[in-house]
Design an enzyme around this catalytic site. Structure first.
Site, mmCIF file in Angstrom:
data_model
loop_
_atom_site.group_PDB
_atom_site.id
_atom_site.type_symbol
_atom_site.label_atom_id
_atom_site.label_comp_id
_atom_site.label_asym_id
_atom_site.label_seq_id
_atom_site.Cartn_x
_atom_site.Cartn_y
_atom_site.Cartn_z
ATOM 1 N N ARG A 20 7.956 -44.066 -45.614
ATOM 2 C CA ARG A 20 9.157 -44.788 -46.054
ATOM 3 C C ARG A 20 8.912 -45.628 -47.297
ATOM 4 N NH1 ARG A 20 13.248 -45.783 -41.235
ATOM 5 N NH2 ARG A 20 12.249 -44.385 -39.780
ATOM 6 N N ARG B 266 26.678 -43.383 -32.518
ATOM 7 C CA ARG B 266 25.532 -42.731 -31.871
ATOM 8 C C ARG B 266 25.326 -43.272 -30.463
ATOM 9 N NH1 ARG B 266 19.896 -42.466 -34.833
ATOM 10 N NH2 ARG B 266 20.160 -44.716 -35.000
ATOM 11 N N ARG C 188 21.651 -47.903 -29.411
ATOM 12 C CA ARG C 188 20.366 -48.492 -29.770
ATOM 13 C C ARG C 188 20.542 -49.933 -30.227
ATOM 14 N NH1 ARG C 188 17.225 -44.199 -33.564
ATOM 15 N NH2 ARG C 188 17.025 -46.075 -34.818
ATOM 16 N N ARG D 248 19.015 -51.559 -42.903
ATOM 17 C CA ARG D 248 18.215 -50.325 -42.937
ATOM 18 C C ARG D 248 18.571 -49.488 -44.166
ATOM 19 N NH1 ARG D 248 20.125 -48.746 -37.264
ATOM 20 N NH2 ARG D 248 19.232 -46.688 -37.573
HETATM 21 P P1 AP5 Z 1 20.301 -39.005 -36.067
HETATM 22 O O1 AP5 Z 1 19.793 -37.587 -36.066
HETATM 23 O O2 AP5 Z 1 19.986 -39.857 -34.894
HETATM 24 O O3 AP5 Z 1 19.913 -39.743 -37.445
HETATM 25 P P2 AP5 Z 1 18.516 -40.114 -38.077
HETATM 26 O O4 AP5 Z 1 18.540 -39.605 -39.499
HETATM 27 O O5 AP5 Z 1 17.390 -39.647 -37.216
HETATM 28 O O6 AP5 Z 1 18.632 -41.682 -38.167
HETATM 29 P P3 AP5 Z 1 17.893 -42.883 -37.438
HETATM 30 O O7 AP5 Z 1 18.881 -43.986 -37.311
HETATM 31 O O8 AP5 Z 1 17.216 -42.471 -36.159
HETATM 32 O O9 AP5 Z 1 16.835 -43.266 -38.502
HETATM 33 P P4 AP5 Z 1 16.224 -44.662 -38.658
HETATM 34 O O10 AP5 Z 1 15.316 -44.441 -39.787
HETATM 35 O O11 AP5 Z 1 17.178 -45.773 -38.803
HETATM 36 O O12 AP5 Z 1 15.568 -44.972 -37.282
HETATM 37 P P5 AP5 Z 1 14.139 -44.633 -36.720
HETATM 38 O O13 AP5 Z 1 14.327 -44.350 -35.291
HETATM 39 O O14 AP5 Z 1 13.407 -43.635 -37.548
HETATM 40 O O15 AP5 Z 1 21.898 -38.939 -36.274
HETATM 41 C C1 AP5 Z 1 22.674 -40.123 -36.276
HETATM 42 C C2 AP5 Z 1 24.018 -39.889 -35.554
HETATM 43 O O16 AP5 Z 1 24.834 -38.975 -36.310
HETATM 44 C C3 AP5 Z 1 23.880 -39.246 -34.161
HETATM 45 O O17 AP5 Z 1 24.848 -39.805 -33.326
HETATM 46 C C4 AP5 Z 1 24.138 -37.740 -34.402
HETATM 47 O O18 AP5 Z 1 24.690 -37.110 -33.263
HETATM 48 C C5 AP5 Z 1 25.136 -37.787 -35.558
HETATM 49 N N1 AP5 Z 1 24.984 -36.682 -36.508
HETATM 50 C C6 AP5 Z 1 23.821 -36.144 -36.970
HETATM 51 N N2 AP5 Z 1 24.078 -35.162 -37.863
HETATM 52 C C7 AP5 Z 1 25.431 -35.102 -37.990
HETATM 53 C C8 AP5 Z 1 26.339 -34.306 -38.782
HETATM 54 N N3 AP5 Z 1 25.876 -33.363 -39.637
HETATM 55 N N4 AP5 Z 1 27.669 -34.523 -38.660
HETATM 56 C C9 AP5 Z 1 28.140 -35.468 -37.800
HETATM 57 N N5 AP5 Z 1 27.360 -36.242 -37.021
HETATM 58 C C10 AP5 Z 1 26.022 -36.078 -37.122
HETATM 59 O O19 AP5 Z 1 13.379 -46.032 -36.938
HETATM 60 C C11 AP5 Z 1 13.749 -47.193 -36.200
HETATM 61 C C12 AP5 Z 1 12.945 -48.394 -36.665
HETATM 62 O O20 AP5 Z 1 11.520 -48.166 -36.444
HETATM 63 C C13 AP5 Z 1 13.030 -48.734 -38.165
HETATM 64 O O21 AP5 Z 1 14.178 -49.497 -38.493
HETATM 65 C C14 AP5 Z 1 11.726 -49.530 -38.342
HETATM 66 O O22 AP5 Z 1 11.836 -50.843 -37.830
HETATM 67 C C15 AP5 Z 1 10.745 -48.743 -37.484
HETATM 68 N N6 AP5 Z 1 10.084 -47.681 -38.255
HETATM 69 C C16 AP5 Z 1 10.169 -46.335 -38.029
HETATM 70 N N7 AP5 Z 1 9.451 -45.658 -38.937
HETATM 71 C C17 AP5 Z 1 8.883 -46.593 -39.756
HETATM 72 C C18 AP5 Z 1 8.045 -46.508 -40.898
HETATM 73 N N8 AP5 Z 1 7.617 -45.329 -41.383
HETATM 74 N N9 AP5 Z 1 7.657 -47.673 -41.496
HETATM 75 C C19 AP5 Z 1 8.033 -48.864 -41.020
HETATM 76 N N10 AP5 Z 1 8.860 -49.024 -39.948
HETATM 77 C C20 AP5 Z 1 9.282 -47.883 -39.327
#
Ligand code: AP5
Length: 212
Positions: A85, A124, A156, A167
């Site tokens: 990221r 979501r 969530r 974010r």
């Molecule tokens: P979904 O597939 O869940 O989206 P996503 O891209 O995976 O988004 P996230 O919110 O999970 O990403 P994020 O980066 O915020 O969270 P993460 O868990 O990685 O889809 C979203 C919604 O849309 C769903 O309801 C789905 O059904 C719908 N949808 C999907 N495609 C669609 C379409 N084409 N049309 C219509 N609807 C659709 O990270 C969480 C936290 O962990 C971060 O904030 C941070 O604190 C920490 N973290 C994680 N990785 C790191 C890192 N590398 N460095 C530092 N901190 C980190």
């Protein structure tokens, strides 16, 4: 195959990674899932990182790199979701792969507008039983009691409007510039993720040389 699924929060990284895992039999390494699992276990580390997660802030690099690294060498084929990221994480990933004589084969960059992303994240829902992600309009969770997924289907902690905005700001400032980094290496394929889930899957499969 080693694939990074890249893009802003809510673009569908988790949704499309699940389809790739099914098709390619690869391991899904989702750093967000690693973070939430640690928090759920209530470890000392989990307590330390919960605040970052709930506010929508990045967990410090040294912690997230330590959590991710072991998974990179465990499997030959993986889909990396949510990492890297920022520049420091991209460098750490390159170094970790160099150590095992490997490299990233493809980066799939999902693209959608902030407006669409906020709507998606607000709708979501996640199954507490299986972790599977749904959307109240686009991919509704099964009625509670369904045999495949009993739920409950919850929101969530970081899917509040305030945390979503934080974010997305962080994404534009720190993560989006990595598109140039992978573009210069010739391994980035961008996909219009504003389309429906199945249409996006079709493009994602093409990007990795698979037919849906
Ligand atoms: P979904 O597939 O869940 O989206 P996503 O891209 O995976 O988004 P996230 O919110 O999970 O990403 P994020 O980066 O915020 O969270 P993460 O868990 O990685 O889809 C979203 C919604 O849309 C769903 O309801 C789905 O059904 C719908 N949808 C999907 N495609 C669609 C379409 N084409 N049309 C219509 N609807 C659709 O990270 C969480 C936290 O962990 C971060 O904030 C941070 O604190 C920490 N973290 C994680 N990785 C790191 C890192 N590398 N460095 C530092 N901190 C980190």
């Amino acid at each position: 195959m080693r694939i990074i699924i890249f893009g802003p929060q809510g673009a569908g990284k988790g949704t499309q990674a699940a389809k790739l895992v099914e098709k390619l039999g690869a391991e899904h390494i989702a750093t967000g899932d690693l973070v939430r699992a640690e928090i759920k276990q209530g470890t000392e580390l989990g307590q330390k990182i919960q605040e970052y997660n709930d506010k929508g802030e990045l967990v410090p690099d040294e912690i997230i790199i330590e959590m991710t690294k072991p998974h990179l060498s465990e499997n030959e084929s993986w889909i990396l979701d949510g990492f890297p990221r920022n520049q420091a994480q991209a460098k750490a990933l390159d170094e970790a792969l160099e150590e095992i004589n490997e490299k990233v084969d493809r980066v799939i960059g999902l693209e959608a507008s902030d407006e669409d992303l906020v709507k998606r994240l607000s709708g979501r829902r996640q199954s507490e039983a299986t972790g599977k992600t749904y959307h109240i309009e686009h991919d509704p969770p099964p009625e509670e009691g369904n045999e495949e997924d009993v739920g409950p289907f919850i929101q969530r902690d970081d899917d509040t409007e305030e945390a979503i905005r934080t974010r997305l700001d962080t994404y534009h400032e720190q993560t989006e510039p990595l598109k140039e980094y992978y573009g210069e290496q010739g391994i980035l394929v961008t996909v219009d993720a504003s389309k429906g889930i199945d249409e996006v899957t079709e493009e994602v499969m093409k990007a990795v040389g698979e037919n849906k």
